[in-house]
Design an enzyme around this catalytic site. Sequence first.
Site, PDB file in Angstrom:
ATOM      1  N   LYS A 429      23.844 -19.202  49.322  1.00 35.38           N
ATOM      2  CA  LYS A 429      23.675 -20.568  49.821  1.00 35.38           C
ATOM      3  C   LYS A 429      24.644 -21.504  49.104  1.00 35.38           C
ATOM      4  O   LYS A 429      25.232 -21.145  48.080  1.00 35.38           O
ATOM      5  CB  LYS A 429      22.237 -21.027  49.612  1.00 35.38           C
ATOM      6  CG  LYS A 429      21.772 -21.033  48.164  1.00 35.38           C
ATOM      7  CD  LYS A 429      20.312 -21.403  48.059  1.00 35.38           C
ATOM      8  CE  LYS A 429      19.848 -21.395  46.605  1.00 35.38           C
ATOM      9  NZ  LYS A 429      18.449 -21.799  46.462  1.00 35.38           N
ATOM     10  N   ARG A 529       6.607 -25.956  46.112  1.00 33.71           N
ATOM     11  CA  ARG A 529       7.677 -26.351  47.020  1.00 33.71           C
ATOM     12  C   ARG A 529       7.256 -25.855  48.404  1.00 33.71           C
ATOM     13  O   ARG A 529       6.083 -25.835  48.730  1.00 33.71           O
ATOM     14  CB  ARG A 529       9.020 -25.735  46.595  1.00 33.71           C
ATOM     15  CG  ARG A 529       9.625 -26.348  45.357  1.00 33.71           C
ATOM     16  CD  ARG A 529      11.112 -26.046  45.243  1.00 33.71           C
ATOM     17  NE  ARG A 529      11.450 -24.665  45.528  1.00 33.71           N
ATOM     18  CZ  ARG A 529      12.665 -24.144  45.375  1.00 33.71           C
ATOM     19  NH1 ARG A 529      13.653 -24.902  44.940  1.00 33.71           N
ATOM     20  NH2 ARG A 529      12.902 -22.879  45.658  1.00 33.71           N
ATOM     21  N   TYR A 657      42.165 -46.154  32.672  1.00 29.87           N
ATOM     22  CA  TYR A 657      41.444 -47.325  33.180  1.00 29.87           C
ATOM     23  C   TYR A 657      40.558 -47.949  32.105  1.00 29.87           C
ATOM     24  O   TYR A 657      39.930 -47.245  31.300  1.00 29.87           O
ATOM     25  CB  TYR A 657      40.545 -46.918  34.352  1.00 29.87           C
ATOM     26  CG  TYR A 657      41.268 -46.733  35.666  1.00 29.87           C
ATOM     27  CD1 TYR A 657      41.966 -47.779  36.264  1.00 29.87           C
ATOM     28  CD2 TYR A 657      41.224 -45.506  36.318  1.00 29.87           C
ATOM     29  CE1 TYR A 657      42.616 -47.606  37.473  1.00 29.87           C
ATOM     30  CE2 TYR A 657      41.860 -45.316  37.538  1.00 29.87           C
ATOM     31  CZ  TYR A 657      42.563 -46.374  38.113  1.00 29.87           C
ATOM     32  OH  TYR A 657      43.199 -46.198  39.305  1.00 29.87           O
ATOM     33  N   MET A 706      39.778 -40.305  39.525  1.00 30.80           N
ATOM     34  CA  MET A 706      39.329 -39.560  40.703  1.00 30.80           C
ATOM     35  C   MET A 706      40.110 -38.255  40.867  1.00 30.80           C
ATOM     36  O   MET A 706      39.536 -37.216  41.198  1.00 30.80           O
ATOM     37  CB  MET A 706      39.482 -40.409  41.964  1.00 30.80           C
ATOM     38  CG  MET A 706      39.036 -39.676  43.237  1.00 30.80           C
ATOM     39  SD  MET A 706      39.253 -40.649  44.737  1.00 30.80           S
ATOM     40  CE  MET A 706      37.972 -41.880  44.528  1.00 30.80           C
TER      41      MET A 706
END
Length: 762
Positions: A429, A529, A657, A706
């Site tokens: 998954k 769950r 930054y 980023m």
Amino acid sequence: MRLNYSIETCAEIFQAKTVGSHSESITHVYFDSRKIQQAKGALFFALSGNSRSGSEFIEQAYQQGIRLFVVPEHASIKFQSDALYFLVKDALTALQQLATYHRKRFTYPVVAITGSVGKTTFKEWIFHCISDKFKVVRSPKSFNSQIGVALSLLEMHENASIAFIEAGISKPGEMKILRDMIAPDFGIFTAFGKAHRENFSNNEEHLLEKWILFRECKQAFIPHTFADLENRLPGNFQVCASYENHRFPAGYSGMLGVLKTFLAYLQFDPKEIQERIDSLPTLALRMEVFEGINRNTIINDTYNLDIDALSEALIYQRQLASDRKRIVVIGLSEKHAHERLDIERLISSFNPDEFHFIPEGKSIPWENFHNSVVLVKAHRDRAFEHEVARGKALKHRTVVEINLSAIKHNIAFYQSRLPKGVKILAMVKASSYGAGADKVAASLQQSGIRNFGVAFADEGVELRKAGIGLSSSVVVMNPDPEHSDLIIEYRLEPAIYSFEQLDEFITALIHKQISNYPIHLKFDTGMHRLGFSPKDKERVLAIINSQPEVKIEGIYSHLADADNPVHSEFTKKQLEAFESIVSYFREHTSDSFSAHVLNSEGSLRYPEYSYDMIRLGISMYGYTENKELKAFLQPGVSWYSSISQIKSVPKGDFIGYGCTYEATEDMTIAIVPVGYADGFRRSLSNGAGSVSIHGIKCPVVGRVCMDMIMVDISSVDAKINDLVEIIGLNQKMEDFAKAMGTIPYEVMTGLSRRMHRVYVEE
């Protein structure tokens, strides 16, 4: 394989009785019905595995044209009137007897290679170094097991002048069998590590078992790491000095030292040795698989173009392609033009949709290839890497490397610990935890895994489209009701966890007039769950018994904390609750279903509750919180980038930054094209995170951007384009996750899809 044995000779070698008659001579052998290519002259060995009898595949081999079989004498099979059967006590022993007999026919040197790691790497290195002076026979791929060694020896032929045979063991007693088959003249020991250590009482027993291979050979070459044992070693053992080469990490110095010494033994002069080691391919023996332009899948296997390696690559392409178009691209150099006819014959026997020879000076026509599996092979002197790179879909310099060999090793470890007959449900998954479900599942399917688990229906559809056929089960753990049509169309198996969901799925089947559709039932035994309550079992069964549209294929539950001994009492209560559910269904339904409740670590702590199947998730990739277990697993994921630019930063200047980092002294920094959009979190800013360059830790300076980071390389002699390790030998996945304040699951699933995935198999 170039055998030429009569029926009478083989009967004598095997000491076998025969049933039937046939006039063919035996020219080659098979043991895997999926790999049958040429039936004429083929002898099929019905070898049994952990959970399957080899006799089950005899009929399949017969349908593909095989007429000669080696089968266990007590096997219950149908004898065909036009086939011949050798009846033996054990088919594997018969294969090994044939290999031993065949090996004794040749007098040229046979070199045995063993070690915990690096066997295939060394074999390909030595081939690269000497193939212009020696006619070499070598083990195909990583064939080094009890079966693989036998098949490797059967590749020996009269036109060769030296043979290199890999030998690998996993438990005591195996090496003597391999030694008797190989009868090596020389030995190579690559390295000593933890692989299969769990099957030996201590390190010394493990090491001595490996060295049995060399006891009777003329000379054995071993790395410098055993220098402290030199006075205790047999006289035929030679310790080789380490050899550093800037193109390889420091961990390769031992193997390179053995290679250098062995080349000298073969009478290469020092200048030649230096040149040949300097020319070693840095990705020797690695078959890369990656996404290409126009929805192509590219198999990059360009480090050599000998016939045996080409045959293995063509088999791999056929398995990976399934129903997709197959294209073969060959970069044949002018000095090897005489090999073209043999290459054409071999490729033609695999019936690809297209194959292309690319002359020197010409380019691969990537623009003409669409939705295909493209195999690219070339001689090393063609330097075809640039041509292959043109076909890549992604140009991101940051790479996630998935080691399929490590994944297979980890699965084999769990299989060795499971009760006989227990299957594995491989959880793939979340795109197989970020590794790429289609490629990973295809590789596991080739290794015999037939059960896969995904979270959502679209993930299951992706697997089917990638070639995971209907012979394999794909369980959808969280199926949405609106995806019922998709599940049915692609023959996925939904996990049903509520009455509403069960009713909706049965309704969908009624509309399509489908009956007897396989479903899995999930019960909540305490994790709270998804899942039916245990008290609902009677009502669930009553509905299923009244509805012919469905049948029970599996029943399962999740343990909340199976790996934590602190909560063992709670886990026991869960297991007892699940046992009562399984017992009830076994007693009250005629459906034959699988039951599973254990994850990877639970399977080792509670093997008595293995039932029919266990589920493996991230432990397939070698990651676990269990320190004892970690020693037996191999990491399956690495993460690399490279240096884009290098800058000198004077004392007092700010970096990044927000001016959050001020240089306290003159420093040198490297800019690396990876950032929080790739999964390198912003929390790793300003020294919290680091990378490794040339084995030296380089902390992050300034904020993570980023798409890039800045790292301090003041203590590293680095240059632009040098390799940057984010996760690998020097910075483990667990250490990186800890620095991020999370767990390996989140690191892996957070790896951006924009990064290029490379799949390697050693």
